[in-house]
Motif scaffolding. Structure first.
Motif, short mmCIF file in Angstrom:
data_model
loop_
_atom_site.label_atom_id
_atom_site.label_comp_id
_atom_site.label_asym_id
_atom_site.label_seq_id
_atom_site.Cartn_x
_atom_site.Cartn_y
_atom_site.Cartn_z
N VAL A 60 40.12 42.19 31.87
CA VAL A 60 39.86 41.13 32.86
C VAL A 60 39.83 41.72 34.27
N PHE A 61 40.79 42.63 34.55
CA PHE A 61 40.82 43.26 35.87
C PHE A 61 39.56 44.07 36.13
N LEU A 62 39.10 44.81 35.14
CA LEU A 62 37.91 45.64 35.33
C LEU A 62 36.64 44.81 35.45
N GLU A 63 36.66 43.60 34.93
CA GLU A 63 35.49 42.72 35.03
C GLU A 63 35.50 41.88 36.30
N THR A 64 36.72 41.45 36.73
CA THR A 64 36.81 40.52 37.86
C THR A 64 37.46 41.12 39.09
N GLY A 65 38.21 42.21 38.91
CA GLY A 65 38.94 42.79 40.03
C GLY A 65 40.28 42.14 40.29
N GLU A 66 40.66 41.17 39.46
CA GLU A 66 41.93 40.46 39.64
C GLU A 66 42.96 40.98 38.64
N ALA A 67 44.07 41.50 39.19
CA ALA A 67 45.13 42.05 38.35
C ALA A 67 46.15 40.98 38.02
N SER A 68 46.41 40.77 36.74
CA SER A 68 47.39 39.77 36.32
C SER A 68 48.81 40.29 36.50
N ARG A 69 49.80 39.43 36.24
CA ARG A 69 51.20 39.81 36.38
C ARG A 69 51.56 40.96 35.45
N ILE A 70 50.89 41.04 34.30
CA ILE A 70 51.17 42.11 33.34
C ILE A 70 50.90 43.48 33.95
N LEU A 71 49.88 43.56 34.79
CA LEU A 71 49.53 44.83 35.41
C LEU A 71 50.32 45.09 36.69
N ASN A 72 50.79 44.04 37.34
CA ASN A 72 51.51 44.20 38.60
C ASN A 72 53.01 44.36 38.37
N VAL A 73 53.38 45.40 37.64
CA VAL A 73 54.78 45.69 37.38
C VAL A 73 55.06 47.12 37.82
N ARG A 74 56.33 47.43 37.98
CA ARG A 74 56.72 48.78 38.41
C ARG A 74 56.35 49.79 37.34
N GLU A 95 30.08 53.06 38.00
CA GLU A 95 30.82 53.48 39.19
C GLU A 95 31.75 52.37 39.65
N HIS A 96 31.34 51.10 39.46
CA HIS A 96 32.17 49.97 39.87
C HIS A 96 33.50 49.96 39.11
N GLU A 97 33.46 50.21 37.83
CA GLU A 97 34.68 50.21 37.03
C GLU A 97 35.59 51.36 37.43
N ARG A 98 35.01 52.53 37.66
CA ARG A 98 35.84 53.66 38.08
C ARG A 98 36.47 53.39 39.45
N ALA A 99 35.71 52.75 40.34
CA ALA A 99 36.25 52.44 41.67
C ALA A 99 37.44 51.49 41.57
N LEU A 100 37.37 50.52 40.66
CA LEU A 100 38.49 49.60 40.47
C LEU A 100 39.73 50.33 39.94
N ILE A 101 39.50 51.27 39.02
CA ILE A 101 40.63 52.05 38.48
C ILE A 101 41.26 52.89 39.59
N TYR A 102 40.44 53.53 40.42
CA TYR A 102 40.97 54.34 41.51
C TYR A 102 41.75 53.46 42.50
N GLU A 103 41.22 52.28 42.79
CA GLU A 103 41.91 51.38 43.71
C GLU A 103 43.25 50.93 43.13
N TYR A 104 43.26 50.61 41.85
CA TYR A 104 44.52 50.20 41.20
C TYR A 104 45.54 51.33 41.27
N ALA A 105 45.10 52.56 40.99
CA ALA A 105 46.01 53.70 41.03
C ALA A 105 46.58 53.89 42.44
N ARG A 106 45.73 53.76 43.45
CA ARG A 106 46.22 53.92 44.83
C ARG A 106 47.26 52.86 45.17
N ASN A 107 47.07 51.64 44.68
CA ASN A 107 47.97 50.54 45.02
C ASN A 107 49.28 50.55 44.24
N HIS A 108 49.28 51.16 43.03
CA HIS A 108 50.44 51.03 42.15
C HIS A 108 51.14 52.34 41.79
#
Length: 363
Positions: A60-74, A95-108
């Protein structure tokens, strides 16, 4: 005497009993530990499979860019999110999917990797660097620069940090190409230069001659491997045809062959180089033969016919293959097979004619 014997027997029995208790306790501990590890592994694998499912929170995150509570954990090393993202990167086609993964990694992952880089264990730091490169963690520049500046950093760590700098297009990698070149292998130099895009590539080309020879050779190899075909690149490669360094000339010739074209100025330099063919090594003569087959200008035919009689078999073979690419190639090879003054040239011409007919090039 009997009393001493009884005492020793009791000591042996007690010692044996203690050892037995210790062994049983160790067996129980190891069994319990294995059971706990298996339980953790099973739980990890189940969570990983859920994350990789087509209807997972990660999908869902890779399709919409919205991270659920399951992904927003320590995140820690036991989190399957790391492995799930690695798997998605390996199969991602957008490239869009890879960019989302890179952004998630930077944030978490920033705080986690900052701790890993300070770990006393060398293997932990190296693994962290490999993952930072994978996730394109450009938020870690400060920490990486600090680690690179430490005198105790190993050669492997320094190389991996420089490779991250190169993949992130950081200009900080350029001074290290000059300073670190003696401690880096040819393969490592190429790994640092290949990722560099046009902006940094142009900076290197403008100051090309201030870099060590091994770096210059790696730059030319990278241009060839990336099949760069800009006017700036061609002009630079042609300028190297007049170099006094055989290794640099050889690489330039091989790179120009990718173009299938050479400018009038470059052709003048090529003709001047061909006039010195008796003083250059066989591998450079072979590269020149390949280049003439790529350019296919008729005035190179006499040189290729001369190369047919070269003392080196690879040069003769490449020259015959290059001749076969010309419009008059079949005719040239037939004539050489009958009239060339060198016996080896005649044999090579016959061999090439037969092979090209079998391949359907000649009829």
């Amino acid at each position: 005497m009997n009393g001493k014997f009884v005492f020793l027997l009791q000591v042996v029995q007690i010692t044996g009993l203690v050892l037995l208790i210790l062994l049983v306790s160790l067996l129980i501990y190891l069994s319990a530990r294995k059971a706990i590890n298996n339980k953790h592994t099973d739980r990890y694998n189940r969570r990983l499979q859920r994350l990789l499912a087509t209807d997972s929170a990660l999908q869902v995150f890779l399709e919409t860019g919205e991270a659920s509570r399951i992904l927003n954990v320590r995140k820690d090393r036991r989190s399957p999110v790391f492995e799930a993202l690695r798997v998605r990167l390996s199969i991602s086609r957008t490239e869009h999917e890879r960019a989302l993964i890179y952004e998630y990694a930077r944030n978490h992952f920033h705080d986690y990797y900052a701790r890993q880089l300070k770990n006393r264990r060398w293997s932990t730091r190296v693994n962290a660097l490999l993952e930072l490169e994978l996730f394109q963690m450009d938020t870690m520049r400060k920490e990486l620069s600090e680690l690179l500046g430490k005198t105790k950093s190993s050669d492997t760590e320094r190389f991996l940090i420089l490779r991250i700098f190169a993949s992130l297009q950081m200009k900080e990698v350029l001074p290290y190409l000059k300073e670190e070149a003696p401690s880096l292998s040819d393969s490592q130099l190429l790994q640092l230069i290949l990722p560099l895009q046009s902006a940094l590539q142009e900076v290197i080309l403008k100051a090309f001659h201030v870099y060590p020879l091994r770096v210059q050779c790696a730059v030319v190899d990278a241009l060839r491997l990336r099949n760069e075909r800009s006017a700036l690149v061609l002009s630079h490669l042609e300028s190297l045809l007049g170099s006094e360094e055989p290794d640099l000339r050889l690489r330039a010739v091989n790179a120009i062959a990718n173009f299938g074209y050479i400018s009038p100025e470059g052709e003048s330099k090529l003709l001047a180089l061909l006039q010195t063919q008796a003083r250059i090594n066989w591998d450079e003569r072979q590269a020149l033969a390949r280049l003439m087959g790529s350019i296919r200008e008729e005035h190179f035919l006499p040189v290729l016919l001369e190369f047919l009689g070269d003392e080196s078999y690879p040069v003769r073979q490449t020259a015959s293959d290059s001749l076969s690419r010309y419009r008059s190639g079949e005719e040239q090879l037939r004539s050489a097979a009958q009239h060339h003054p060198d016996r080896f040239a005649r044999e090579m011409s016959e061999e090439t004619l037969e092979r090209k007919r079998y391949e359907g090039v000649f009829h």
